[in-house]
Design a protein around this motif. Structure first.
Motif, PDB file in Angstrom:
ATOM      1  N   ALA A 169      81.660  47.730 119.968  1.00  0.00           N
ATOM      2  CA  ALA A 169      81.771  46.289 119.800  1.00  0.00           C
ATOM      3  C   ALA A 169      80.631  45.655 120.583  1.00  0.00           C
ATOM      4  O   ALA A 169      80.469  45.924 121.765  1.00  0.00           O
ATOM      5  CB  ALA A 169      83.114  45.810 120.332  1.00  0.00           C
ATOM      6  N   VAL A 170      79.821  44.853 119.899  1.00  0.00           N
ATOM      7  CA  VAL A 170      78.638  44.304 120.563  1.00  0.00           C
ATOM      8  C   VAL A 170      78.732  42.783 120.585  1.00  0.00           C
ATOM      9  O   VAL A 170      78.991  42.149 119.560  1.00  0.00           O
ATOM     10  CB  VAL A 170      77.335  44.723 119.844  1.00  0.00           C
ATOM     11  CG1 VAL A 170      76.123  44.205 120.608  1.00  0.00           C
ATOM     12  CG2 VAL A 170      77.269  46.233 119.701  1.00  0.00           C
ATOM     13  N   ILE A 171      78.537  42.226 121.787  1.00  0.00           N
ATOM     14  CA  ILE A 171      78.523  40.775 121.938  1.00  0.00           C
ATOM     15  C   ILE A 171      77.108  40.385 122.334  1.00  0.00           C
ATOM     16  O   ILE A 171      76.549  40.949 123.278  1.00  0.00           O
ATOM     17  CB  ILE A 171      79.515  40.324 123.031  1.00  0.00           C
ATOM     18  CG1 ILE A 171      80.948  40.673 122.604  1.00  0.00           C
ATOM     19  CG2 ILE A 171      79.370  38.836 123.317  1.00  0.00           C
ATOM     20  CD1 ILE A 171      81.964  40.510 123.707  1.00  0.00           C
ATOM     21  N   VAL A 172      76.513  39.460 121.590  1.00  0.00           N
ATOM     22  CA  VAL A 172      75.151  39.030 121.908  1.00  0.00           C
ATOM     23  C   VAL A 172      75.188  37.552 122.284  1.00  0.00           C
ATOM     24  O   VAL A 172      75.685  36.717 121.527  1.00  0.00           O
ATOM     25  CB  VAL A 172      74.195  39.235 120.723  1.00  0.00           C
ATOM     26  CG1 VAL A 172      72.822  38.681 121.051  1.00  0.00           C
ATOM     27  CG2 VAL A 172      74.105  40.707 120.364  1.00  0.00           C
ATOM     28  N   ILE A 173      74.671  37.247 123.478  1.00  0.00           N
ATOM     29  CA  ILE A 173      74.542  35.855 123.899  1.00  0.00           C
ATOM     30  C   ILE A 173      73.077  35.504 123.744  1.00  0.00           C
ATOM     31  O   ILE A 173      72.215  36.252 124.199  1.00  0.00           O
ATOM     32  CB  ILE A 173      74.963  35.702 125.370  1.00  0.00           C
ATOM     33  CG1 ILE A 173      76.431  36.095 125.538  1.00  0.00           C
ATOM     34  CG2 ILE A 173      74.694  34.292 125.854  1.00  0.00           C
ATOM     35  CD1 ILE A 173      76.882  36.120 126.975  1.00  0.00           C
ATOM     36  N   SER A 174      72.791  34.407 123.070  1.00  0.00           N
ATOM     37  CA  SER A 174      71.380  34.074 122.888  1.00  0.00           C
ATOM     38  C   SER A 174      71.183  32.578 122.748  1.00  0.00           C
ATOM     39  O   SER A 174      72.051  31.867 122.248  1.00  0.00           O
ATOM     40  CB  SER A 174      70.822  34.789 121.662  1.00  0.00           C
ATOM     41  OG  SER A 174      69.495  34.381 121.435  1.00  0.00           O
ATOM     42  N   SER A 175      70.022  32.124 123.210  1.00  0.00           N
ATOM     43  CA  SER A 175      69.657  30.718 123.038  1.00  0.00           C
ATOM     44  C   SER A 175      68.923  30.508 121.729  1.00  0.00           C
ATOM     45  O   SER A 175      68.697  29.384 121.315  1.00  0.00           O
ATOM     46  CB  SER A 175      68.748  30.263 124.169  1.00  0.00           C
ATOM     47  OG  SER A 175      69.429  30.355 125.381  1.00  0.00           O
ATOM     48  N   GLU A 176      68.485  31.621 121.108  1.00  0.00           N
ATOM     49  CA  GLU A 176      67.711  31.478 119.880  1.00  0.00           C
ATOM     50  C   GLU A 176      68.640  31.596 118.687  1.00  0.00           C
ATOM     51  O   GLU A 176      69.123  32.683 118.357  1.00  0.00           O
ATOM     52  CB  GLU A 176      66.623  32.543 119.835  1.00  0.00           C
ATOM     53  CG  GLU A 176      65.554  32.281 120.878  1.00  0.00           C
ATOM     54  CD  GLU A 176      64.457  33.325 120.829  1.00  0.00           C
ATOM     55  OE1 GLU A 176      64.087  33.751 119.716  1.00  0.00           O
ATOM     56  OE2 GLU A 176      63.985  33.719 121.906  1.00  0.00           O
ATOM     57  N   LEU A 177      68.873  30.487 118.048  1.00  0.00           N
ATOM     58  CA  LEU A 177      69.816  30.488 116.933  1.00  0.00           C
ATOM     59  C   LEU A 177      69.372  31.396 115.786  1.00  0.00           C
ATOM     60  O   LEU A 177      70.210  32.111 115.230  1.00  0.00           O
ATOM     61  CB  LEU A 177      70.048  29.054 116.448  1.00  0.00           C
ATOM     62  CG  LEU A 177      70.754  28.168 117.486  1.00  0.00           C
ATOM     63  CD1 LEU A 177      70.946  26.763 116.929  1.00  0.00           C
ATOM     64  CD2 LEU A 177      72.088  28.761 117.883  1.00  0.00           C
ATOM     65  N   PRO A 178      68.087  31.390 115.406  1.00  0.00           N
ATOM     66  CA  PRO A 178      67.705  32.302 114.313  1.00  0.00           C
ATOM     67  C   PRO A 178      68.052  33.750 114.638  1.00  0.00           C
ATOM     68  O   PRO A 178      68.429  34.520 113.762  1.00  0.00           O
ATOM     69  CB  PRO A 178      66.189  32.109 114.208  1.00  0.00           C
ATOM     70  CG  PRO A 178      65.908  30.797 114.851  1.00  0.00           C
ATOM     71  CD  PRO A 178      66.952  30.599 115.889  1.00  0.00           C
ATOM     72  N   GLU A 179      67.949  34.097 115.917  1.00  0.00           N
ATOM     73  CA  GLU A 179      68.266  35.459 116.330  1.00  0.00           C
ATOM     74  C   GLU A 179      69.745  35.756 116.091  1.00  0.00           C
ATOM     75  O   GLU A 179      70.102  36.797 115.533  1.00  0.00           O
ATOM     76  CB  GLU A 179      67.921  35.613 117.809  1.00  0.00           C
ATOM     77  CG  GLU A 179      68.298  36.938 118.419  1.00  0.00           C
ATOM     78  CD  GLU A 179      67.707  37.085 119.817  1.00  0.00           C
ATOM     79  OE1 GLU A 179      66.474  37.161 119.926  1.00  0.00           O
ATOM     80  OE2 GLU A 179      68.469  37.102 120.791  1.00  0.00           O
ATOM     81  N   LEU A 180      70.584  34.831 116.493  1.00  0.00           N
ATOM     82  CA  LEU A 180      72.025  35.045 116.302  1.00  0.00           C
ATOM     83  C   LEU A 180      72.349  35.121 114.811  1.00  0.00           C
ATOM     84  O   LEU A 180      73.123  35.981 114.380  1.00  0.00           O
ATOM     85  CB  LEU A 180      72.820  33.910 116.957  1.00  0.00           C
ATOM     86  CG  LEU A 180      72.827  33.902 118.482  1.00  0.00           C
ATOM     87  CD1 LEU A 180      73.558  32.678 119.011  1.00  0.00           C
ATOM     88  CD2 LEU A 180      73.480  35.168 119.027  1.00  0.00           C
ATOM     89  N   ILE A 181      71.755  34.227 114.039  1.00  0.00           N
ATOM     90  CA  ILE A 181      72.053  34.197 112.611  1.00  0.00           C
ATOM     91  C   ILE A 181      71.558  35.472 111.936  1.00  0.00           C
ATOM     92  O   ILE A 181      72.214  36.032 111.062  1.00  0.00           O
ATOM     93  CB  ILE A 181      71.428  32.943 111.955  1.00  0.00           C
ATOM     94  CG1 ILE A 181      72.097  31.695 112.520  1.00  0.00           C
ATOM     95  CG2 ILE A 181      71.564  32.995 110.438  1.00  0.00           C
ATOM     96  CD1 ILE A 181      71.377  30.399 112.187  1.00  0.00           C
ATOM     97  N   GLY A 182      70.410  35.959 112.384  1.00  0.00           N
ATOM     98  CA  GLY A 182      69.845  37.157 111.762  1.00  0.00           C
ATOM     99  C   GLY A 182      70.571  38.427 112.146  1.00  0.00           C
ATOM    100  O   GLY A 182      70.481  39.439 111.463  1.00  0.00           O
ATOM    101  N   LEU A 183      71.255  38.390 113.278  1.00  0.00           N
ATOM    102  CA  LEU A 183      71.767  39.623 113.862  1.00  0.00           C
ATOM    103  C   LEU A 183      73.281  39.766 113.743  1.00  0.00           C
ATOM    104  O   LEU A 183      73.803  40.862 113.557  1.00  0.00           O
ATOM    105  CB  LEU A 183      71.375  39.621 115.348  1.00  0.00           C
ATOM    106  CG  LEU A 183      71.355  40.924 116.121  1.00  0.00           C
ATOM    107  CD1 LEU A 183      70.344  41.872 115.502  1.00  0.00           C
ATOM    108  CD2 LEU A 183      70.988  40.640 117.568  1.00  0.00           C
TER     109      LEU A 183
END
Lengths: 515, 402
Positions: A460-474
């Motif tokens: 289970a992977v949780i990614v915290i990011s400030s870059e929205l394209p990154e979150l949407i892509g991933l």
């Protein structure tokens, strides 16, 4: 030929036989904003250290011409005297001194060693007005946010009659508003005849403000060309940086999502110092095996605080809430317990919380799972070396040997060491906080690949990011968080930057009261 | 691009065939630099004293007189690697010496239980200080500064009657005795030297064989054998000198054991690794699951224990317990650690380095005394050596980049 303020020719710099720079040429025209792009480890920082005299004249080959004359700087003082000022990624301000004191630190308005405070404060206010910072010059630095501190740095540079301002990743730690303000300021300074060199990974910014870009790869200049605000330019910069066209930013992945792996219910945490302030407010979420779940939120929304309070209560006080793994309730009161339960948290601040920079790659990779390498408290060092060597290969950590100090690695490679450390600890649930911060495009792609691979292994992977394209892509699913509360949950198919941002800026609705 | 993420380590390292990418082990100049400095100082004084420095009797004295610094330096290097400091060890030496003296003279305990009691008392004092440092979070500088006053005070209280002398012969032998001898030169000492040399060679060869089997980087054969040759020659020369005096000092055996044990602890154990990790980056260590409080606590317990042992050794050497014993020992130990290449910010340092640093100070003392240099000037010289050693270290670090 245009009037150039700076010409560096054939710069070669090696460290014990390893060439960090191998023939860099760069020409900066007077009054322009010149961007330097390159992957981590391409040699950008080394080049700036050569220019500013951190590496003194004679320790490298090649010539530097500044403002019409050949220069041989032996220290930062030499280059500052000529009006070259570098503002580093890590700001160099003294937190307990005031804005005015910091601006004139080392350059005080003094007569016979006695400081003229009126003059100091007056000039400081003038400089603050120039950079558009509306603060009292007597305010202490520690009361300012990073964005404002950045402006103080620039005011300080202006006080030194700067001719060439070099900004190393100036917006890496800034939010969008502060970034925009900073870019406007650079634009504005250009109008006043100040030349800027900006080192950045953010191609959108470069498109917006740079006149020319120079791309460096593996210690050599690859190309230098004028910048227009078009997608083509972005594509070209990326192609030159990585040496191959990067048509996709995210590697392909077919999600294979299984049973629920990890669930948190009604999680609350208070600020460790101001214990009346609720930083995490009744947060509940879950992650399934093989799923990548994102957490989006603005700076200060409580994303990192949530993650750290879950990870062995390493942040906050009066933490309440329940945690379940594979349906079983678990307790993780210390980091050690959290690791034993199969949690891993890769921090957003790898230099401060993630790595022992004066330790080798080997000791960093094994740091969270020494127990796996030890019998009766004695470490099997041969196996440890073998493990580090294996991760060096698997994660493509670029280094001469795993005995090298992690402090000598580039940001992307340091991040790979952090990830190696946590993957080797054998977790079921990984929380990755800003896994690609300060990392170039090529290394980002590699890290995304690693994240996908982890999910494919059923973690289970949780990614915290400030870059929205990154979150949407991933991510398969994205939670949004604002003021410590979950404000939305969006599936990949429905996610857009616009709707995420709307949730992230959602005002407090129902009866969430500050206690 | 696909990335594989290994979950568990295989025992063999996959190697790229036909590409011998085997980084040579780089020589650790920090450590060898200080070793070279020791050699230079020994040779210098050997010349200046016209050979008297290495008279067998002087070598014996050198070991026995400096044993306490070396023992303290072994504990202190761990404290300093973890980013702390301990100013109280001199006072602990005094109070532990007093306890040992009282135990034997007034409480009528046999010498060996007095020794155990003294070492235990040292460990308890260490636990007291460790409690404040680790669990309350007071900087070690303050806690041990307080301890320096408190335990010196206790030593004075315990020894209000003045000195306690007339301690048992067996007890005094710990500090000034030697193993039984056979003949002149002493065959026992020579035999010990031979055994140690053989063990050293065997151990080194075994390590090298393992490295070769696992295809890990190892140093060149030439430098490997040169180093072993030098080490064996030094061991045999030392034993040869001692065999012409009173044989093998008991304290030398204790020291050798401590050096081996603590080198092992720092290099090979999880505890040792945690000490380095905390000195290198405390936050990162915490976030990797290191129980930093317990490690800090144990570091001070261990320091107290070794200070207790140093108290026993120095009381035994003096043959009496005095309240003024151990004064400024903490400074000698700290100096030894820094001369031995430990970093002021923590995270760097070795047991062997600290011991060599202690020997540098010891040889200086001895050499200057033989030359009858005034004690006041001896202090000046020792202070400057400390400064130069650390300056050299800082300079070489700056040279090597950053």
């Amino acid at each position: 030929m245009t009037d150039s303020i700076l010409t560096m020719k054939g710069i070669v710099k090696d460290f014990n036989g390893v060439k960090a720079l191998n023939g860099v040429d760069i020409e900066v025209a007077r009054g322009e904003v010149h961007a330097i792009c390159g992957e981590n480890g391409a040699g950008k920082s080394t080049l700036m250290k050569v220019l500013s005299g951190v590496y003194p004249h004679g320790s490298f080959d090649g010539t530097i011409t500044f403002d019409g004359k050949d220069v041989a700087y032996r220290s930062i003082n030499d280059s500052e005297r000529d009006g070259i000022v570098i503002i580093h990624q890590e700001l160099a301000l003294s937190p307990y001194l005031s804005i005015a004191e910091n601006i004139f630190l080392g350059n005080e308005n003094a007569r016979a060693g006695v400081i003229d405070w009126n003059k100091t404060n007056l000039e400081a206010s003038r400089l603050l007005a120039r950079v558009g910072l509306d603060e009292n010059p007597a305010t202490k630095i520690l009361e300012l946010g990073v964005g404002k501190q950045q402006l103080v740095e620039i005011a300080k540079a202006l006080s030194k009659q700067v001719k060439l301002l070099i900004l190393d990743e100036p917006t890496a730690a800034l939010n969008d508003d502060d970034s925009a303000h900073l870019l406007d300021l650079i634009n504005h300074l250009r109008g006043q005849g100040i030349t800027s060199i900006i080192i950045s990974h953010k191609l959108k910014e470069i498109r917006r403000i740079a006149d020319t870009v120079t791309v460096i790869r593996d210690g050599s200049t690859i190309s230098s060309f004028p910048v227009e605000d078009t997608d083509d330019i972005e594509t070209r910069i990326i192609r030159d940086m990585v040496g191959r066209p990067l048509d996709r930013q995210f590697p392909d992945r077919t999600p294979q999502i299984g049973e629920e792996k990890f669930r948190v219910e009604h999680w609350n945490a208070y600020h460790p110092v101001d214990t009346t302030r609720k930083v995490v407010d009744d947060v509940s979420f879950s992650v399934k095996a093989g799923e990548i779940v994102g957490f989006a939120g603005l700076m200060g929304a409580g994303r990192t605080e949530l993650a750290m309070s879950i990870f062995g209560r390493s942040y906050g006080t009066h933490i309440t809430g329940r945690m379940f793994k594979d349906g079983q309730e678990i307790q993780a009161r210390t980091v050690d317990e959290a690791i034993k339960h199969g949690l891993a948290y890769a921090t957003e601040d790898r230099k401060r919380y993630g790595l022992n920079l004066i330790g080798s790659i080997t000791v960093n990779v094994s740091a969270a799972a020494l127990g796996k390498l030890a019998k009766l408290g004695i470490i099997d060092r041969h196996r440890e070396y073998a493990v580090a060597e294996e991760y060096r290969r698997a994660m493509n950590i670029r280094t001469s040997s795993v005995s090298a100090l992690t402090g000598r690695l580039s940001g992307g490679n340091q991040q790979k060491v952090v990830l190696s450390k946590w993957i080797y600890s054998g977790p079921d649930v990984l929380i990755l906080d800003e896994p690609t911060r300060g990392i170039d495009v090529g290394a980002k792609y590699e890290i995304y690949g690693i994240i996908n691979e982890l999910a494919a292994q059923g973690k289970a992977v949780i990614v915290i990011s400030s870059e929205l394209p990154e979150l949407i892509g991933l991510c398969d699913r994205i939670y949004t968080i604002a003021e410590g509360r979950l404000t939305g949950e969006v599936a990949r198919a429905d996610a857009s930057q616009e709707n995420l941002m709307r949730y992230m800026t959602a005002a407090r609705s129902e009866g969430a009261t500050k206690s | 691009m696909t990335t594989t993420t290994p979950e568990t380590a295989r025992t063999t390292v996959p190697t790229e065939p036909g590409k011998p990418r085997r980084p040579r082990l780089r020589i650790d100049f920090r450590q060898y630099g200080i070793l070279a400095a020791l050699a230079v100082i020994i040779i210098l004084f050997q010349i200046l004293t016209e050979g008297r420095l290495l008279f067998p009797g002087n070598v014996n004295n050198l070991i026995q007189q400096n044993a306490y610094v070396l023992i303290l330096a072994i504990g202190m290097v761990i404290v300093i690697i973890a980013g702390h400091i301990d100013l109280s060890v001199g006072s602990i030496v005094a109070v532990v010496g007093a306890i040992a003296g009282l135990a034997m003279q007034q409480w009528g305990l046999p010498w060996w239980s007095a020794v155990l009691l003294a070492v235990l008392a040292g460990a308890l004092i260490g636990a007291w200080q460790g409690f404040w440092v680790a669990f309350v979070g007071i900087p070690a500088f303050i806690v041990t500064l307080a301890g320096m006053l408190v335990f010196r005070g206790f030593a004075l209280v315990l020894l209000t009657g003045g000195t306690i002398s007339g301690l048992p012969r067996e007890f005094n032998a710990i500090g000034s005795g030697a193993l039984p001898t056979v003949g002149m030169p002493d065959l026992v000492t020579l035999a010990i030297g031979a055994v140690v040399s053989i063990a050293l060679v065997a151990q080194q060869l075994r390590t090298r064989a393992t490295l070769r089997r696992l295809d890990l980087p190892r140093e060149r054969a030439v430098s490997f054998w040169i180093k072993i040759g030098i080490a064996v020659a030094a061991i045999m020369y030392l034993c040869y000198l001692l065999s012409y005096n009173r044989g093998t000092p008991i304290i030398l055996l204790i020291l050798a054991a401590l050096i081996l044990i603590y080198s092992f602890v720092l290099n090979r154990t999880v505890f040792g690794r945690h000490v380095y990790a905390m000195g290198g980056n405390l936050f990162a260590a915490q976030m990797s699951g290191v129980k930093t409080r317990w490690v800090n606590f144990m570091i001070f317990v261990n320091m107290g224990l070794l200070a207790g042992l140093a108290g026993v050794v120095s009381t035994a050497r003096a043959g009496s317990a005095v309240a003024s014993a151990g004064s400024s020992f903490e400074l000698d130990a700290i100096a030894a650690v820094f001369i031995g290449g430990a970093a002021v910010q923590g995270g760097v340092g070795t047991v062997v380095g600290a011991v060599i640093g202690g020997l540098v100070m010891g040889v200086l003392n001895q050499g200057l005394s033989i030359l009858s240099v005034d004690a006041a000037w001896q202090q000046v010289i020792k202070g400057l050596v400390l400064l130069l050693a650390v300056a050299f270290d800082v300079y070489s670090k700056r040279r090597s980049g950053r």
